[in-house]
Scaffold this motif. Structure first.
Motif, PDB file in Angstrom:
ATOM      1  N   TYR A 203       0.810  -1.215   0.000  1.00 27.95           N
ATOM      2  CA  TYR A 203       0.000   0.000   0.000  1.00 27.95           C
ATOM      3  C   TYR A 203       0.843   1.265   0.000  1.00 27.95           C
ATOM      4  CZ  TYR A 203      -4.356  -2.429   0.042  1.00 27.95           C
ATOM      5  OH  TYR A 203      -5.417  -3.198  -0.343  1.00 27.95           O
ATOM      6  N   TYR A 204       2.079   1.165   0.442  1.00 25.14           N
ATOM      7  CA  TYR A 204       3.006   2.293   0.284  1.00 25.14           C
ATOM      8  C   TYR A 204       3.107   2.637  -1.194  1.00 25.14           C
ATOM      9  CZ  TYR A 204       7.380   4.991   0.571  1.00 25.14           C
ATOM     10  OH  TYR A 204       8.334   5.978   0.477  1.00 25.14           O
ATOM     11  N   ASP A 205       3.316   1.608  -2.007  1.00 19.78           N
ATOM     12  CA  ASP A 205       3.436   1.824  -3.450  1.00 19.78           C
ATOM     13  C   ASP A 205       2.174   2.428  -4.029  1.00 19.78           C
ATOM     14  OD1 ASP A 205       3.807   1.445  -6.312  1.00 19.78           O
ATOM     15  OD2 ASP A 205       2.582  -0.347  -6.044  1.00 19.78           O
ATOM     16  N   PHE A 206       1.028   1.777  -3.810  1.00 23.34           N
ATOM     17  CA  PHE A 206      -0.192   2.230  -4.450  1.00 23.34           C
ATOM     18  C   PHE A 206      -0.659   3.568  -3.896  1.00 23.34           C
ATOM     19  CE2 PHE A 206      -0.134  -1.745  -6.475  1.00 23.34           C
ATOM     20  CZ  PHE A 206      -1.019  -1.678  -7.540  1.00 23.34           C
ATOM     21  N   THR A 207      -0.444   3.809  -2.611  1.00 26.86           N
ATOM     22  CA  THR A 207      -0.835   5.097  -2.031  1.00 26.86           C
ATOM     23  C   THR A 207       0.062   6.210  -2.532  1.00 26.86           C
ATOM     24  OG1 THR A 207      -1.663   4.034  -0.039  1.00 26.86           O
ATOM     25  CG2 THR A 207      -1.128   6.372   0.117  1.00 26.86           C
ATOM     26  N   LEU A 208       1.365   5.951  -2.540  1.00 23.30           N
ATOM     27  CA  LEU A 208       2.301   6.968  -3.011  1.00 23.30           C
ATOM     28  C   LEU A 208       2.015   7.316  -4.464  1.00 23.30           C
ATOM     29  CD1 LEU A 208       4.756   8.733  -2.563  1.00 23.30           C
ATOM     30  CD2 LEU A 208       6.206   6.764  -3.127  1.00 23.30           C
ATOM     31  N   TYR A 209       1.731   6.288  -5.263  1.00 25.29           N
ATOM     32  CA  TYR A 209       1.422   6.556  -6.665  1.00 25.29           C
ATOM     33  C   TYR A 209       0.137   7.373  -6.777  1.00 25.29           C
ATOM     34  CZ  TYR A 209       0.706   6.120 -11.622  1.00 25.29           C
ATOM     35  OH  TYR A 209       0.536   6.429 -12.942  1.00 25.29           O
TER      36      TYR A 209
END
Length: 453
Positions: A30-36
């Motif tokens: 979720y770090y990835d998808f949230t940051l994106y």
């Protein structure tokens, strides 16, 4: 001996290590998808789609966001297959590397002004790889925690894994908020947006290290020893359990979709349509995510006591009631309005659904197809819910000329659909009693019953 019988109790230290490693994997995910999503809402229209109008550029950025979601069901099939045949642990190391290194690569990606059309094309390719990895990550990480934990506390321990979701929002949004506060806006849009992407390599390193030091799921070890490994798990899932697949996908849509409405679309609405400062709404998201980190274990434990479906449906129906008040609170432009709206949406509505979801959905499938079943239905539901909701939300705001009325109708509709679907789910409340007669989970045909390689 039935494959649904519980494994011997694991030492507390092993359970803590497995839950921590699984939660960290969810955090990376979720770090990835949230940051994106955050960066797409704030600067990606300018970096990768500079020739479009602001709203069309945002739509294009969210379209690449959806590409990652679209690849998730395929990732669920691929990694679910190997997870059910070869084991959960090794698959999870691969999926974490795919997601984490993809996030790092986005931070190195040249802009449209540097390499032209190749920039958004490379962005789409990276999102595809990340989506495949994410498709296999969730199911395996959650199953490691579920299959290590005592049957009567599976709701609680799987909810701890889900803390990785708000934590995966909290960390990148904190970084974006700090960068926005200490740097000129031109610096963030020009180069500083890359720093949180590059920093993800630290989480990946810790996560891979932890996963290398956990042992395989005891339920999988026992199932493999009994030679109950399926030759093609996805065939069993879709031919023997089509009703379960459809209902769990529909039940998932509101949990995933409304999470992104509260977070992704609300930020876009405040910054693009209301033309207000992004910092107060980002801080409100941080507060709401911190609250959800605390409410998830409560709802997980509550689901162990009163039933997972009851908690899940209550969370969905709460969000039906919340839809209009949430957007009224966003429309105020008030920091405390943002905080109350986000906290109610994420901390209570989403927290209730997500806290109960892991044990509810995982127990719909027997051990030898559980990784595939959980991954496929979760990822299809997440694609139709979380993947489409930013696109639908932006389109509905455009159709409503910036007003949120149709968006609220969408929120009510998906919450009602998910609550109805969840009410029809069966066999997901708890693991069956080992002493009771069990459903024959493995086909008696010789081609279905094989030993793992």
């Amino acid at each position: 001996m039935s494959e649904s019988a519980t494994a011997p109790a694991s030492p507390a230290g092993s359970l803590r290590k497995v839950v921590t490693a699984s939660a960290l994997g969810t955090t990376v995910e979720y770090y990835d998808f949230t940051l994106y999503a955050t960066t797409a809402a704030l600067v990606f229209d300018k970096v990768f789609f500079p020739n479009a109008s602001p709203l069309i550029g945002t739509l294009a950025a969210f379209a690449t966001y959806f590409v990652g979601y679209a690849a998730r069901p395929l990732g669920g099939v691929i990694f679910g297959h190997f997870g059910d045949r070869l084991g959960r642990k090794n698959v999870l190391i691969v999926t974490m590397l795919m997601m984490g290194l993809g996030t790092f690569a986005v931070g190195l990606l040249p802009s449209y002004s540097s390499i032209g059309i190749a920039a958004p094309l490379l962005l789409v390719l990276i999102r595809l790889v990340q989506g495949l990895g994410m498709g296999g990550e969730y199911g395996g990480g959650l199953l490691m925690a579920l299959e290590y934990s005592p049957r009567e506390r599976q709701g609680f321990f799987t909810s701890l894994v889900h803390i990785g979701t708000p934590a995966g929002v909290l960390i990148p949004v904190s970084l974006v908020t700090v960068l926005d506060a200490v740097l000129p806006s031109s610096a963030y849009a020009g180069w500083a947006w890359r720093l949180p992407f590059l920093a993800s390599i630290l989480l990946v390193g810790v996560g891979v290290y932890m996963r290398l030091h956990v042992t395989e799921s005891p339920e999988f070890v026992r199932m493999r020893a009994q030679r109950e490994v399926q030759s093609l798990p996805v065939r069993d899932v879709f031919t023997q359990r089509p009703g379960t697949v459809v209902l769990s996908v529909l039940a998932k849509i509101a949990e995933s979709g409304l999470f992104n409405i509260y977070y992704v679309v609300a930020i876009t609405y405040v910054t693009t349509e209301l033309n207000l400062d992004k910092r107060p709404v980002l801080i409100a998201v941080l507060i709401a995510c911190a609250v959800e980190c605390c409410t998830l274990p409560y709802f997980g434990a509550l689901s162990d006591r009163i039933g997972r479906r009851k908690v899940y449906i209550a969370g969905a129906l709460f969000q039906v009631v919340l839809a209009v008040p949430f957007f009224l609170l966003m429309q105020t432009g008030s920091f405390w309005g943002y905080v109350v709206g986000m906290t109610l949406g994420l901390g209570l509505g989403h927290g209730a659904m997500y806290g109960a979801q892991g044990a509810l959905f995982a127990n719909l499938y027997p051990v030898n197809v559980r990784y595939t079943g959980l991954s496929v239905t979760q990822q299809i539901g997440a694609t139709l819910g979380g993947g489409l909701s930013p696109l639908i939300g932006a389109a509905l705001l455009t159709a409503g000329h910036g007003h949120w009325g149709w968006l609220a109708v969408y929120c009510v509709a998906v919450a009602l659909v998910s609550s109805l679907a969840a009410s029809r789910l069966r066999n997901g409340e708890r693991q069956p009693d080992p002493s009771a007669p069990q459903e024959q989970a493995v086909s008696s045909r010789p081609s279905e019953r094989t030993s793992a390689p």
